[in-house]
Design a protein around this motif. Sequence first.
Motif, PDB file in Angstrom:
ATOM      1  N   ASP A  25       3.684  -3.281   3.770  1.00 51.86           N
ATOM      2  CA  ASP A  25       3.394  -3.889   3.108  1.00 51.86           C
ATOM      3  C   ASP A  25       2.076  -3.593   2.533  1.00 51.86           C
ATOM      4  OD1 ASP A  25       5.315  -7.214   1.919  1.00 51.86           O
ATOM      5  OD2 ASP A  25       3.056  -7.660   1.548  1.00 51.86           O
ATOM      6  N   ILE A  26       1.216  -4.077   3.015  1.00 45.75           N
ATOM      7  CA  ILE A  26      -0.112  -3.795   2.263  1.00 45.75           C
ATOM      8  C   ILE A  26      -0.494  -3.216   0.680  1.00 45.75           C
ATOM      9  CG2 ILE A  26      -2.431  -2.906   2.768  1.00 45.75           C
ATOM     10  CD1 ILE A  26      -2.710  -5.217   5.211  1.00 45.75           C
ATOM     11  N   LEU A  27       0.485  -2.267   1.408  1.00 48.08           N
ATOM     12  CA  LEU A  27       0.551  -0.838   0.568  1.00 48.08           C
ATOM     13  C   LEU A  27       1.145  -0.512  -0.779  1.00 48.08           C
ATOM     14  CD1 LEU A  27      -0.797   2.006   0.384  1.00 48.08           C
ATOM     15  CD2 LEU A  27       1.543   2.800   2.028  1.00 48.08           C
ATOM     16  N   ARG A  28       2.078  -0.997  -0.795  1.00 47.38           N
ATOM     17  CA  ARG A  28       3.081  -1.730  -1.465  1.00 47.38           C
ATOM     18  C   ARG A  28       2.102  -2.543  -2.486  1.00 47.38           C
ATOM     19  NH1 ARG A  28       6.405  -3.836   1.718  1.00 47.38           N
ATOM     20  NH2 ARG A  28       7.446  -1.782   2.380  1.00 47.38           N
ATOM     21  N   HIS A  54      -5.756  -3.373  10.302  1.00 59.78           N
ATOM     22  CA  HIS A  54      -4.497  -3.147   9.532  1.00 59.78           C
ATOM     23  C   HIS A  54      -5.031  -1.854   8.347  1.00 59.78           C
ATOM     24  CE1 HIS A  54      -1.109  -4.293  11.725  1.00 59.78           C
ATOM     25  NE2 HIS A  54      -1.734  -5.490  11.733  1.00 59.78           N
ATOM     26  N   VAL A  55      -5.374  -3.353   7.453  1.00 57.28           N
ATOM     27  CA  VAL A  55      -6.392  -2.503   6.361  1.00 57.28           C
ATOM     28  C   VAL A  55      -6.871  -0.930   6.717  1.00 57.28           C
ATOM     29  CG1 VAL A  55      -8.206  -2.413   4.212  1.00 57.28           C
ATOM     30  CG2 VAL A  55      -6.654  -4.333   4.721  1.00 57.28           C
ATOM     31  N   ALA A  56      -8.078  -1.042   7.653  1.00 61.20           N
ATOM     32  CA  ALA A  56      -8.821  -0.253   8.623  1.00 61.20           C
ATOM     33  C   ALA A  56      -7.171   1.344   8.863  1.00 61.20           C
ATOM     34  CB  ALA A  56      -9.463  -0.267   9.770  1.00 61.20           C
ATOM     35  N   MET A  74     -12.537  -4.846  -2.302  1.00 58.83           N
ATOM     36  CA  MET A  74     -11.478  -4.005  -2.795  1.00 58.83           C
ATOM     37  C   MET A  74     -10.400  -2.755  -2.702  1.00 58.83           C
ATOM     38  SD  MET A  74     -11.463  -6.568  -4.713  1.00 58.83           S
ATOM     39  CE  MET A  74      -9.674  -6.437  -6.180  1.00 58.83           C
ATOM     40  N   VAL A  75      -9.447  -3.078  -2.532  1.00 60.83           N
ATOM     41  CA  VAL A  75      -8.349  -2.194  -1.456  1.00 60.83           C
ATOM     42  C   VAL A  75      -7.741  -1.784  -2.235  1.00 60.83           C
ATOM     43  CG1 VAL A  75      -6.661  -1.677   0.713  1.00 60.83           C
ATOM     44  CG2 VAL A  75      -8.496  -3.170   0.392  1.00 60.83           C
ATOM     45  N   ARG A  76      -7.650  -0.380  -2.467  1.00 60.65           N
ATOM     46  CA  ARG A  76      -6.264   0.976  -3.599  1.00 60.65           C
ATOM     47  C   ARG A  76      -5.436   2.046  -3.107  1.00 60.65           C
ATOM     48  NH1 ARG A  76     -10.208   2.848  -7.932  1.00 60.65           N
ATOM     49  NH2 ARG A  76     -10.362   0.161  -8.034  1.00 60.65           N
ATOM     50  N   GLY A  77      -4.654   1.433  -3.269  1.00 61.80           N
ATOM     51  CA  GLY A  77      -3.462   2.424  -2.527  1.00 61.80           C
ATOM     52  C   GLY A  77      -3.187   3.458  -3.317  1.00 61.80           C
TER      53      GLY A  77
END
Lengths: 117, 117
Positions: A25-28, A54-56, A74-77
């Motif tokens: 879900d985070i990835l999406r 989870h992000v790690a 900021m997290v980017r797929g």
Amino acid sequence: MVVSELSGQDVNRIFRALADSTRRDILRRTLVMDVSVSQLADSYLMSFAAVQKHVAVLEEARLVTKEARGRERMVRGNLERIRQAQRLLDRFEEVWRARIDRLDILLAEGDPAPPDT
Amino acid sequence: MVVSELSGQDVNRIFRALADSTRRDILRRTLVMDVSVSQLADSYLMSFAAVQKHVAVLEEARLVTKEARGRERMVRGNLERIRQAQRLLDRFEEVWRARIDRLDILLAEGDPAPPDT
DNA sequence: CTCTGATACAACCATTTGATTGTACGATAG
DNA sequence: CTATCGTACAATCAAATGGTTGTATCAGAG
């Protein structure tokens, strides 16, 4: 340069990272737009630290990247990594197809005369 | 009938099963030809029981099927399941593409007059 | 029938995972 | 400057993983 550069460990990490609903879900979400870790954390019932982990995991698998922006991260797929995973799965198809090819060879080179001659 | 039938748990199991080098190797072998569990066990340094467990993980993920043949259990790779996994990854691509589409819409519907009017 | 080969399964153990809470620290808003 | 927000990281804990050995079962060879 296909997928060959990936070590077994790399592949393990990629699929392991994908083997969790929250992480998928985070990835999406991060494929759609850049999101901070705390924004992500607000989306789930678990603690901030849990989401951070989870992000790690996703980051170690290189499925996402983090970029500092002010005090936020900021997290980017990373779509390219997902494509690499797809190519990994393609390889299985190829292995399977190679087996069929062998069968085709057997059939193609089979005795032209019927077996009950 | 796409991938929709898969529960989050199903997807977890599929990727979890793929996140191990030994299991990926077993999957490759069983895609090429039917192999018994003991034949597989001979291919690795670990114990028979360990290999048996790996096969069980693959089986629970439905990436392989087992078929009794005499006193042996022949293991067969399930290509269709791998294709399902591929479709799952395709979904991520689609999500990413949808984001671009939205951007396209913004650009397409953007104010024709320059912002500094 | 008996021995053996192939499998299944339980019990056990070390390590990893997924989650928690608590502490520390850098960047920003007031 | 100070309070606070966002993050990082350590310690802790229960549950799952990946491996082992040992025991039981079942089908086939002799």
